[in-house]
Design a protein around this motif. Structure first.
Motif, PDB file in Angstrom:
ATOM      1  N   GLY A 335     118.570 -28.692  21.200  1.00 27.91           N
ATOM      2  CA  GLY A 335     117.178 -28.667  21.607  1.00 27.91           C
ATOM      3  C   GLY A 335     116.783 -27.484  22.469  1.00 27.91           C
ATOM      4  N   ARG A 336     117.685 -26.518  22.637  1.00 25.91           N
ATOM      5  CA  ARG A 336     117.350 -25.354  23.459  1.00 25.91           C
ATOM      6  C   ARG A 336     116.197 -24.552  22.852  1.00 25.91           C
ATOM      7  NH1 ARG A 336     123.098 -22.470  25.045  1.00 25.91           N
ATOM      8  NH2 ARG A 336     124.009 -24.209  26.218  1.00 25.91           N
ATOM      9  N   ILE A 337     115.363 -24.007  23.726  1.00 29.53           N
ATOM     10  CA  ILE A 337     114.318 -23.063  23.328  1.00 29.53           C
ATOM     11  C   ILE A 337     114.764 -21.692  23.824  1.00 29.53           C
ATOM     12  CG2 ILE A 337     111.884 -22.474  23.461  1.00 29.53           C
ATOM     13  CD1 ILE A 337     112.425 -25.167  22.110  1.00 29.53           C
ATOM     14  N   VAL A 338     115.189 -20.816  22.902  1.00 25.59           N
ATOM     15  CA  VAL A 338     115.809 -19.547  23.314  1.00 25.59           C
ATOM     16  C   VAL A 338     115.176 -18.327  22.664  1.00 25.59           C
ATOM     17  CG1 VAL A 338     118.041 -20.635  23.798  1.00 25.59           C
ATOM     18  CG2 VAL A 338     117.564 -19.764  21.495  1.00 25.59           C
ATOM     19  N   ASP A 339     114.103 -18.496  21.919  1.00 29.19           N
ATOM     20  CA  ASP A 339     113.536 -17.354  21.188  1.00 29.19           C
ATOM     21  C   ASP A 339     113.028 -16.260  22.126  1.00 29.19           C
ATOM     22  OD1 ASP A 339     114.107 -18.552  18.809  1.00 29.19           O
ATOM     23  OD2 ASP A 339     112.117 -19.441  18.557  1.00 29.19           O
ATOM     24  N   ASN A 340     112.492 -16.648  23.266  1.00 27.75           N
ATOM     25  CA  ASN A 340     111.929 -15.682  24.210  1.00 27.75           C
ATOM     26  C   ASN A 340     112.819 -15.628  25.445  1.00 27.75           C
ATOM     27  OD1 ASN A 340     110.464 -14.162  25.993  1.00 27.75           O
ATOM     28  ND2 ASN A 340     108.596 -15.388  25.877  1.00 27.75           N
ATOM     29  N   ASP A 341     113.491 -14.495  25.666  1.00 22.96           N
ATOM     30  CA  ASP A 341     114.406 -14.389  26.798  1.00 22.96           C
ATOM     31  C   ASP A 341     113.696 -14.487  28.145  1.00 22.96           C
ATOM     32  OD1 ASP A 341     116.974 -14.277  25.761  1.00 22.96           O
ATOM     33  OD2 ASP A 341     116.813 -12.164  25.262  1.00 22.96           O
ATOM     34  N   ALA A 342     112.409 -14.287  28.152  1.00 24.11           N
ATOM     35  CA  ALA A 342     111.659 -14.378  29.405  1.00 24.11           C
ATOM     36  C   ALA A 342     111.289 -15.824  29.734  1.00 24.11           C
ATOM     37  CB  ALA A 342     110.401 -13.525  29.328  1.00 24.11           C
ATOM     38  N   HIS A 343     111.488 -16.747  28.796  1.00 25.17           N
ATOM     39  CA  HIS A 343     111.153 -18.151  29.055  1.00 25.17           C
ATOM     40  C   HIS A 343     112.063 -19.032  28.207  1.00 25.17           C
ATOM     41  CE1 HIS A 343     108.762 -21.520  30.406  1.00 25.17           C
ATOM     42  NE2 HIS A 343     108.632 -21.929  29.161  1.00 25.17           N
ATOM     43  N   ARG A 344     113.270 -19.220  28.713  1.00 29.13           N
ATOM     44  CA  ARG A 344     114.263 -20.035  28.021  1.00 29.13           C
ATOM     45  C   ARG A 344     114.350 -21.408  28.683  1.00 29.13           C
ATOM     46  NH1 ARG A 344     119.082 -17.798  26.345  1.00 29.13           N
ATOM     47  NH2 ARG A 344     120.140 -18.695  28.139  1.00 29.13           N
ATOM     48  N   THR A 345     114.478 -22.457  27.887  1.00 23.87           N
ATOM     49  CA  THR A 345     114.618 -23.799  28.443  1.00 23.87           C
ATOM     50  C   THR A 345     115.788 -24.509  27.775  1.00 23.87           C
ATOM     51  OG1 THR A 345     113.056 -24.795  26.858  1.00 23.87           O
ATOM     52  CG2 THR A 345     112.168 -23.998  28.960  1.00 23.87           C
ATOM     53  N   MET A 346     116.456 -25.348  28.554  1.00 25.26           N
ATOM     54  CA  MET A 346     117.606 -26.074  28.038  1.00 25.26           C
ATOM     55  C   MET A 346     117.192 -27.159  27.055  1.00 25.26           C
ATOM     56  SD  MET A 346     120.903 -26.262  28.121  1.00 25.26           S
ATOM     57  CE  MET A 346     121.666 -25.618  29.617  1.00 25.26           C
ATOM     58  N   GLN A 347     115.975 -27.708  27.227  1.00 27.33           N
ATOM     59  CA  GLN A 347     115.506 -28.760  26.346  1.00 27.33           C
ATOM     60  C   GLN A 347     114.100 -28.457  25.856  1.00 27.33           C
ATOM     61  OE1 GLN A 347     116.462 -31.009  29.494  1.00 27.33           O
ATOM     62  NE2 GLN A 347     118.403 -31.771  28.731  1.00 27.33           N
TER      63      GLN A 347
END
Length: 577
Positions: A335-347
Motif C-alpha cells: 500500500g505504499r505511495i512512492v511515485d513522488n519522492d517529495a511526498h511518500r507515504t507508508m500507507q
C-alpha cells in the motif's frame, strides 16, 4: 485413485468459539474438518476452489467451546487425509481462545526454508521454528492434551514477513525451476524469467510447498493459530522501495507475471486465513472466485495486478482482537505511495483512515504489528530520514540520483524513510497513550521483524504531555536467516549513541524536523535465530525471546537426539506491572 493433502492443514484465524483450517489438496473435492468427539464434536465441510490448477479450501468451524483444545481430523471426499498414517507428532489440536487465561502472542519473521544440515545451519543457523515445534511436541502427552509447560502454549503465532524467499531459492527449488522451464511454453520463454527466482504461480505454489512441508513445521502450523504478513522477499527484495524502483522493475519482461503471481499466491496461501469467516464472506475477490466455474486464475490474476497498480484498491491490513487487547496487522509494502519522492507515504489514504479508526482506547493493550520495525536504532533512523530528504531534492537536484542509489543499495526504506507517515503515527500513538483517544491502554506495543536482529526499545514523548502509557518496540528477527558478520558490526555501530548523534545532525542539515518521540534501545541487538513471546495478563505485560540451545551452550542438555531441538531463554523483560 488416492487423495491427499498437498499442503496443510494450517490452523489460522481462531476466536473463543470458532476456528479456520486452511488446506491445499491434490484434487478438487469436498473438504471436511471434524473437531472433538462425542458431545463436543463439531464439523464443517466446504468445496475446494481452484487457482492455476491448484485446489484450496478454508473450513470454518463454529460453536466450539471456549478455552478448549480439541483434536481434529481432515477428510477429503470422505477419505481421511490428516492425521496421516504413522504420524510421529501428537494429534493436531484446535485451540480456542480463553478470555480468562493469559494471552501468549508468539512472533517472529524471516524464515529461510532449507535442508537441516550442518552446512546450511552454519550459514543460516538452526531453525528456531523447528526447535519451537520440537519443544511443543514434547510438552504434549500421547493423547495430544497439553502438559504444564513453563510458560504455557501460544495463543497465536504471528509471522511478520518473509515467510518465503522468492528471490533466494534453495537447491531443491532451483531444480524444480530448471525442470519446469525446460518444458515451458513459448509465452513463458518470452518472459525470460531469472533462472534462480520464482516468477509464475505454479512456481510459487511449489515454493510454499517446500517451505511448509518440513514435518515439524507442518505440524506446528497445523496446531498453533497463525496469522501472517508479507514483506519484500515474499515478492522480491526491496519490493516497492521507491518510485524509481517500480519504474525500473516494470521494464523487466517477467515482472508482470512475478508481481501478479506473488500477490495472488500470498492472497491464497497467507492472507485469506488471516480473516474471520465474516470478513472473508465480505471479500469481493473471494466472492468472484466462488462464482467462477472451473479455474479462477483469471480472477485472481486481475485482482493481483490491480492491487499492485492501484495501492489502496485492496486492504491487506487487518485487525485481530484477543481477550481485551487489540492487534493491528499493518501492511507496510503493497500500500505504499512512492511515485513522488517529495511526498511518500507508508500507507494509502484509505488504509491510513482505517488505521486511525482503530487507534482508540478502552483496551488493555494496543499492539501494532508490521513487518518493518517502527523504531529503528537512531543511527539508522536518521540516516533513512536524511536519505529521504536528499531523494526529494533537499540538497539539490544533482544529488537525488545518488540518494536513490544509496537507498536501494542499503535498504533505506523503513518507517523513517517515510517521514510524513512516521510523524503521523507518532502523533496518533502519543494521543492514544495519553488518553486523548479514549481511556489509555496499559501499553502501546510495536512488533516488527525484517532487520535480522532482535531488540527492545522504549519510547517517550519529546515534549512533556502528562501521563503516557508505555510505548515499546519489540523486534524478533530472524527465525532462520543468520546475519553475516560484517552486517552485525554495522548494526552494532548503528545502535551506538554517537552514530545517532552524527546521523541526526545530517538529517537536521537536510531540513528534517525532530520526531515527536525519542527512544533508546534497552536490550539488544541480538543476532540469534529467535521466537519472541508477549505475555498479557490483564493490564500487565512481559516479553521474552528464546533461541535454539546447541550442545555446549548454557541451558543446553549434555546430549540431544537432534542438535537444536532444545530451546532456551535469551532475554526477558517486564513491560507493565
Amino acid at each position: 485413485m488416492s487423495v491427499e493433502l498437498r499442503l496443510g492443514p494450517m490452523l489460522r484465524h481462531v476466536t473463543e468459539s470458532s476456528a479456520t483450517v486452511w488446506v491445499e489438496t491434490d484434487t478438487p473435492g469436498t473438504v471436511t474438518v471434524i473437531a472433538g468427539h462425542g458431545h463436543t464434536e463439531r464439523r464443517a465441510s466446504t468445496e475446494t476452489f481452484t487457482v492455476h490448477g491448484h485446489h484450496f479450501a478454508l473450513c470454518d468451524l463454529d460453536g466450539l467451546p471456549s478455552g478448549h483444545a480439541l483434536p481434529y481430523r481432515v477428510l477429503l471426499d470422505d477419505t481421511q487425509v490428516w492425521p496421516q498414517p504413522g504420524a510421529v507428532h501428537p494429534p493436531s489440536l484446535i485451540r480456542t481462545l480463553d478470555p480468562d487465561a493469559p494471552v501468549r502472542i508468539a512472533f517472529g519473521s524471516c524464515h529461510r526454508a532449507a535442508p537441516h544440515t550442518t552446512e546450511t545451519d552454519t550459514v543460516l543457523g538452526v531453525d528456531m521454528l523447528r526447535s519451537y515445534a520440537a519443544r511443543l511436541a514434547r510438552e504434549r502427552s500421547v493423547d495430544g492434551a497439553p502438559s504444564t509447560p513453563v510458560y504455557g502454549e501460544p495463543s497465536v503465532l504471528l509471522l511478520l514477513g518473509d515467510q518465503v524467499y522468492a528471490d533466494e531459492v534453495t537447491e531443491g527449488m532451483q531444480a524444480f525451476l530448471q525442470q519446469r522451464r525446460a518444458a515451458a511454453t513459448p509465452e513463458r520463454r518470452q518472459a525470460d524469467p531469472p533462472a534462480d527466482e520464482v516468477v509464475f504461480f505454479d512456481e510459487y505454489a511449489e515454493l510454499y510447498r517446500q517451505a511448509w512441508s518440513d514435518p515439524d513445521l507442518r505440524w506446528l502450523l497445523s496446531t498453533v493459530p497463525t496469522l501472517m504478513l508479507f514483506d519484500d522477499h515474499d515478492v522480491r527484495d526491496d519490493w516497492n522501495t521507491s518510485g524509481s524502483w517500480r519504474q525500473n522493475i516494470a521494464e523487466q519482461p517477467w515482472w508482470r507475471s512475478r508481481i501478479t503471481s506473488g500477490l495472488g499466491a500470498y492472497w491464497v496461501y497467507q492472507h485469506l486465513g488471516n480473516l474471520s469467516a465474516k470478513d472473508r464472506d465480505a471479500d469481493p475477490v473471494l466472492s468472484s472466485v466462488h462464482r467462477t466455474e472451473g479455474d479462477a486464475a483469471a480472477v485472481v490474476d486481475e485482482f493481483a495486478w490491480r492491487a499492485h497498480e492501484l495501492p489502496g484498491s485492496y486492504q491487506w491490513s487487518y485487525r485481530f482482537d484477543i481477550a481485551n487487547s487489540r492487534v493491528l496487522m499493518l501492511d507496510t509494502r503493497c500500500g505504499r505511495i512512492v511515485d513522488n519522492d517529495a511526498h511518500r507515504t507508508m500507507q494509502d489514504p484509505d488504509t491510513e483512515a482505517w488505521l486511525a479508526a482503530q487507534l482508540t482506547g478502552d483496551v488493555d493493550h494496543l499492539i501494532l504489528a508490521s513487518s518493518l520495525p517502527f523504531l529503528l536504532p537512531t543511527g539508522v533512523h536518521y540516516l533513512e530520514a536524511w536519505n529521504e530528504a536528499v531523494c526529494a531534492g533537499r540538497w539539490g537536484a544533482g544529488l537525488r540520483g545518488t540518494g536513490e542509489r544509496l537507498r536501494q543499495a542499503f535498504d533505506l526504506e523503513h518507517w523513517p524513510a517515510f517521514h510524513a507517515s512516521f510523524q503521523w503515527m507518532s502523533d496518533a500513538v502519543l494521543d492514544l497513550a495519553s488518553g486523548q483517544r479514549g481511556p489509555a491502554p496499559a501499553s502501546v506495543l510495536f512488533l516488527g521483524g525484517d532487520v535480522h536482529f532482535s531488540y527492545l526499545a522504549t519510547a517517550y514523548p519529546r515534549q512533556t504531555v502528562g501521563g503516557v502509557a508505555p510505548i515499546v518496540q519489540l523486534v524478533c528477527s530472524p527465525t532462520r536467516n543468520r546475519l553475516p558478520t560484517k552486517l552485525r558490526w554495522a548494526t552494532w555501530l548503528a545502535a551506538r549513541r554517537i552514530t545517532g548523534w552524527c546521523t541526526a545532525l545530517m538529517a537536521r542539515l537536510a531540513g528534517v524536523g525532530a520526531p515527536a518521540l525519542r527512544w533508546r534501545i534497552e536490550d539488544g541487538p541480538h543476532y540469534e535465530n529467535t521466537v519472541a513471546t508477549l505475555v498479557l495478563r490483564g493490564r500487565s505485560a512481559e516479553v521474552y525471546w528464546e533461541h535454539p540451545a546447541l550442545p555446549g551452550t548454557t541451558g543446553a542438555p549434555a546430549t540431544s537426539a537432534r542438535p537444536g531441538s532444545e530451546v532456551r531463554e535469551l532475554t526477558h523483560h517486564t513491560l507493565t506491572d
